[in-house]
Design a protein around this motif. Structure first.
Motif, PDB file in Angstrom:
ATOM      1  N   ALA A  58       0.823  -1.204   0.000  1.00 36.23           N
ATOM      2  CA  ALA A  58       0.000   0.000   0.000  1.00 36.23           C
ATOM      3  C   ALA A  58       0.862   1.262   0.000  1.00 36.23           C
ATOM      4  CB  ALA A  58      -0.927  -0.003   1.220  1.00 36.23           C
ATOM      5  N   ILE A  59       1.954   1.256   0.763  1.00 41.12           N
ATOM      6  CA  ILE A  59       2.856   2.415   0.803  1.00 41.12           C
ATOM      7  C   ILE A  59       3.505   2.640  -0.559  1.00 41.12           C
ATOM      8  CG2 ILE A  59       5.003   3.297   1.811  1.00 41.12           C
ATOM      9  CD1 ILE A  59       4.236   1.811   4.391  1.00 41.12           C
ATOM     10  N   THR A 102       2.990   5.964  -3.033  1.00 34.64           N
ATOM     11  CA  THR A 102       4.157   6.641  -3.612  1.00 34.64           C
ATOM     12  C   THR A 102       4.046   6.706  -5.127  1.00 34.64           C
ATOM     13  OG1 THR A 102       5.521   5.803  -1.806  1.00 34.64           O
ATOM     14  CG2 THR A 102       6.671   6.624  -3.750  1.00 34.64           C
ATOM     15  N   CYS A 103       3.659   5.581  -5.729  1.00 38.96           N
ATOM     16  CA  CYS A 103       3.526   5.496  -7.177  1.00 38.96           C
ATOM     17  C   CYS A 103       2.457   6.456  -7.691  1.00 38.96           C
ATOM     18  CB  CYS A 103       3.188   4.058  -7.567  1.00 38.96           C
ATOM     19  SG  CYS A 103       3.160   3.763  -9.331  1.00 38.96           S
ATOM     20  N   LEU A 104       1.314   6.515  -7.020  1.00 36.04           N
ATOM     21  CA  LEU A 104       0.207   7.365  -7.457  1.00 36.04           C
ATOM     22  C   LEU A 104       0.575   8.849  -7.402  1.00 36.04           C
ATOM     23  CD1 LEU A 104      -2.785   5.528  -5.750  1.00 36.04           C
ATOM     24  CD2 LEU A 104      -2.456   5.831  -8.205  1.00 36.04           C
ATOM     25  N   ILE A 105       1.170   9.270  -6.309  1.00 32.18           N
ATOM     26  CA  ILE A 105       1.493  10.687  -6.128  1.00 32.18           C
ATOM     27  C   ILE A 105       2.503  11.154  -7.165  1.00 32.18           C
ATOM     28  CG2 ILE A 105       2.548  12.363  -4.576  1.00 32.18           C
ATOM     29  CD1 ILE A 105       1.345  10.784  -2.237  1.00 32.18           C
ATOM     30  N   PHE A 106       3.578  10.400  -7.350  1.00 35.52           N
ATOM     31  CA  PHE A 106       4.633  10.830  -8.260  1.00 35.52           C
ATOM     32  C   PHE A 106       4.258  10.603  -9.725  1.00 35.52           C
ATOM     33  CE2 PHE A 106       6.944  10.701  -4.319  1.00 35.52           C
ATOM     34  CZ  PHE A 106       7.897  11.704  -4.454  1.00 35.52           C
ATOM     35  N   LYS A 109      14.738  14.556 -12.156  1.00 32.66           N
ATOM     36  CA  LYS A 109      15.218  13.334 -11.508  1.00 32.66           C
ATOM     37  C   LYS A 109      14.173  12.731 -10.569  1.00 32.66           C
ATOM     38  CE  LYS A 109      20.099  14.756 -11.458  1.00 32.66           C
ATOM     39  NZ  LYS A 109      20.702  13.711 -12.288  1.00 32.66           N
ATOM     40  N   PHE A 110      13.444  13.594  -9.846  1.00 28.20           N
ATOM     41  CA  PHE A 110      12.604  13.089  -8.762  1.00 28.20           C
ATOM     42  C   PHE A 110      11.103  13.288  -8.962  1.00 28.20           C
ATOM     43  CE2 PHE A 110      16.751  13.926  -6.835  1.00 28.20           C
ATOM     44  CZ  PHE A 110      16.981  12.731  -6.166  1.00 28.20           C
ATOM     45  N   PHE A 111      10.689  14.319  -9.679  1.00 25.43           N
ATOM     46  CA  PHE A 111       9.270  14.667  -9.688  1.00 25.43           C
ATOM     47  C   PHE A 111       8.593  14.597 -11.053  1.00 25.43           C
ATOM     48  CE2 PHE A 111      11.290  17.007  -6.173  1.00 25.43           C
ATOM     49  CZ  PHE A 111      10.555  16.488  -5.108  1.00 25.43           C
ATOM     50  N   LEU A 112       9.280  14.916 -12.120  1.00 20.56           N
ATOM     51  CA  LEU A 112       8.644  15.052 -13.430  1.00 20.56           C
ATOM     52  C   LEU A 112       8.952  13.888 -14.366  1.00 20.56           C
ATOM     53  CD1 LEU A 112       9.185  18.881 -14.015  1.00 20.56           C
ATOM     54  CD2 LEU A 112       7.299  17.699 -12.870  1.00 20.56           C
ATOM     55  N   SER A 113       9.466  12.806 -13.839  1.00 23.38           N
ATOM     56  CA  SER A 113       9.727  11.605 -14.625  1.00 23.38           C
ATOM     57  C   SER A 113       9.174  10.406 -13.867  1.00 23.38           C
ATOM     58  CB  SER A 113      11.230  11.434 -14.879  1.00 23.38           C
ATOM     59  OG  SER A 113      11.906  11.238 -13.649  1.00 23.38           O
ATOM     60  N   TYR A 114       9.298   9.230 -14.456  1.00 23.19           N
ATOM     61  CA  TYR A 114       8.773   8.018 -13.822  1.00 23.19           C
ATOM     62  C   TYR A 114       9.826   7.283 -13.008  1.00 23.19           C
ATOM     63  CZ  TYR A 114       4.430   8.509 -16.402  1.00 23.19           C
ATOM     64  OH  TYR A 114       3.225   8.972 -16.877  1.00 23.19           O
ATOM     65  N   ASN A 115      10.845   8.001 -12.544  1.00 20.48           N
ATOM     66  CA  ASN A 115      11.892   7.364 -11.746  1.00 20.48           C
ATOM     67  C   ASN A 115      11.359   6.831 -10.424  1.00 20.48           C
ATOM     68  OD1 ASN A 115      13.594   8.127 -13.789  1.00 20.48           O
ATOM     69  ND2 ASN A 115      14.515   9.832 -12.700  1.00 20.48           N
ATOM     70  N   VAL A 116      10.660   7.677  -9.688  1.00 18.21           N
ATOM     71  CA  VAL A 116      10.106   7.247  -8.392  1.00 18.21           C
ATOM     72  C   VAL A 116       9.004   6.198  -8.580  1.00 18.21           C
ATOM     73  CG1 VAL A 116       8.909   7.997  -6.301  1.00 18.21           C
ATOM     74  CG2 VAL A 116      10.747   9.403  -7.251  1.00 18.21           C
ATOM     75  N   PRO A 117       8.052   6.380  -9.531  1.00 12.19           N
ATOM     76  CA  PRO A 117       7.083   5.307  -9.774  1.00 12.19           C
ATOM     77  C   PRO A 117       7.735   3.984 -10.175  1.00 12.19           C
ATOM     78  CG  PRO A 117       6.284   7.335 -10.737  1.00 12.19           C
ATOM     79  CD  PRO A 117       7.674   7.613 -10.267  1.00 12.19           C
ATOM     80  N   LEU A 125      -4.411   2.289 -16.766  1.00 13.56           N
ATOM     81  CA  LEU A 125      -4.299   0.965 -16.138  1.00 13.56           C
ATOM     82  C   LEU A 125      -3.265   0.983 -15.014  1.00 13.56           C
ATOM     83  CD1 LEU A 125      -4.418  -1.400 -19.259  1.00 13.56           C
ATOM     84  CD2 LEU A 125      -6.213  -1.035 -17.556  1.00 13.56           C
ATOM     85  N   PHE A 126      -2.180   1.724 -15.246  1.00 16.62           N
ATOM     86  CA  PHE A 126      -1.123   1.854 -14.240  1.00 16.62           C
ATOM     87  C   PHE A 126      -1.672   2.478 -12.959  1.00 16.62           C
ATOM     88  CE2 PHE A 126       2.591   3.913 -12.344  1.00 16.62           C
ATOM     89  CZ  PHE A 126       3.545   2.907 -12.429  1.00 16.62           C
ATOM     90  N   PHE A 127      -2.441   3.562 -13.104  1.00 14.14           N
ATOM     91  CA  PHE A 127      -3.053   4.220 -11.954  1.00 14.14           C
ATOM     92  C   PHE A 127      -4.089   3.311 -11.296  1.00 14.14           C
ATOM     93  CE2 PHE A 127      -2.163   8.417 -14.238  1.00 14.14           C
ATOM     94  CZ  PHE A 127      -0.995   8.607 -13.545  1.00 14.14           C
ATOM     95  N   LEU A 128      -4.882   2.635 -12.139  1.00 14.31           N
ATOM     96  CA  LEU A 128      -5.978   1.815 -11.626  1.00 14.31           C
ATOM     97  C   LEU A 128      -5.457   0.675 -10.761  1.00 14.31           C
ATOM     98  CD1 LEU A 128      -9.048   1.601 -11.751  1.00 14.31           C
ATOM     99  CD2 LEU A 128      -8.791   0.094 -13.738  1.00 14.31           C
ATOM    100  N   GLU A 129      -4.340   0.069 -11.167  1.00 19.67           N
ATOM    101  CA  GLU A 129      -3.763  -1.035 -10.383  1.00 19.67           C
ATOM    102  C   GLU A 129      -3.387  -0.584  -8.984  1.00 19.67           C
ATOM    103  OE1 GLU A 129      -0.938  -3.200  -8.295  1.00 19.67           O
ATOM    104  OE2 GLU A 129      -0.395  -1.326  -9.312  1.00 19.67           O
ATOM    105  N   ALA A 130      -2.785   0.608  -8.893  1.00 12.20           N
ATOM    106  CA  ALA A 130      -2.326   1.100  -7.599  1.00 12.20           C
ATOM    107  C   ALA A 130      -3.489   1.451  -6.665  1.00 12.20           C
ATOM    108  CB  ALA A 130      -1.431   2.327  -7.790  1.00 12.20           C
TER     109      ALA A 130
END
Length: 296
Positions: free
Chosen positions: A49-50, A54-58, A81-89, A266-271
């Protein structure tokens, strides 16, 4: 991305993300508040869940990256690096995959090898498993953070600061091969043995109290396995198109742009769907959610 796509994303994407964040936060609160939910399996679901939150927010920030004005410099590079790309997701997705793998192995030892208790996670040792999972996710995605930068000429975030396009493709393929395929191979093997043990094993014909107790234990095991397996299947079905699309991006840019919005949804829906699975299949989770919502 045209105006219609943006409007559609706001209408459908934002509610999905909000429900996903709220639902996964309910999972964390429920396990922390209700003593009956404090099991190894549910602690692993909390970690899942955590990573989903994280995935949804970023991911939300990454979707609208091209509409955020930036100028070349250190701040723009940090944003990329941290906010505007899919690195954190991507890191959160690896954490989810590893968590599901540990969950499958844990269920395997609980159902198939119940006598080997020393191989199972306990309440006082599971925190070390969490640290190892998140550290592994960070290490696997570290090159993404190192190579991310803002390219002034294209007004977009790029991943090729210290390597070329072929090097980045090789890195992505190696990640998918080493993390995704190996993890899912372990998951398939574990659940194959679990299902065979629970549903196709030859049972001894016993009568009396021992037989009743054994049936109750098997019912509880089957219930936990169904929940764990359903979460894993949803993860595979909903995230696989997005993973394929990220590789397809290097070979066919037009196809990538054509199917990007569908894969992102689909990516958002899974999370966000996991909490509904818990509420649908688990009476304890359902009651805990009701109590939390009533108190709030």
């Amino acid at each position: 991305m045209n105006t219609k796509v943006i409007i559609a994303g706001l209408i459908f994407g934002v509610p999905i993300i909000l429900f996903g964040i709220i639902g996964n936060c309910l999972v964390v609160i429920a396990v922390s508040k209700k003593r009956s939910l404090r099991s190894t399996t549910n602690y692993l679901l909390v970690n899942l869940a955590i990573s989903d939150v994280t995935c949804l927010i970023f991911s939300l920030m990454a979707v609208f990256a091209e509409y955020i004005p930036l100028t070349s410099g250190t701040l723009a590079d940090i944003m990329c690096k941290f906010f505007l790309s899919y690195n954190v997701p991507a890191m959160a997705s690896i954490v989810s995959i590893l968590t599901l793998t540990v969950l499958a192995v844990e269920r395997y030892h609980a159902v198939v090898k119940p006598m080997k208790r020393w191989m199972r996670l306990k309440a006082n040792t599971i925190k070390y498993a969490f640290c190892a999972i998140w550290l592994t996710g960070i290490l696997f995605t570290l090159p993404m953070f190192i190579n991310g930068y803002y390219k002034e000429t294209s007004k977009s975030c790029r991943q090729y600061l210290y390597w070329n396009r072929l090097g980045y493709l090789t890195y992505q393929v190696s990640i998918i091969g080493s993390v995704v395929f190996i993890s899912f191979a372990v998951i398939v093997v574990c659940y194959f043995h679990i299902v065979r043990n629970l549903y196709f094993r030859k049972k001894n014909v016993n009568f009396g109290e021992h037989s009743v107790a054994e049936r109750l234990r098997n019912q509880r095991k089957r219930h936990v396995v169904k929940l764990s397996l359903s979460v894993t299947l949803v993860f595979v079905v909903f995230l696989l198109p997005f993973g394929i699309l990220m590789i397809l991006k290097f070979f066919n840019e037009r196809a990538y742009r054509s199917y990007y919005e569908i894969a992102a949804i689909l990516f958002f829906l899974e999370a966000g769907i996991n909490p509904f699975l818990y509420a649908f299949q688990s009476t304890n989770f359902r009651q805990a959610f009701k109590q939390i919502l009533k108190c709030s």
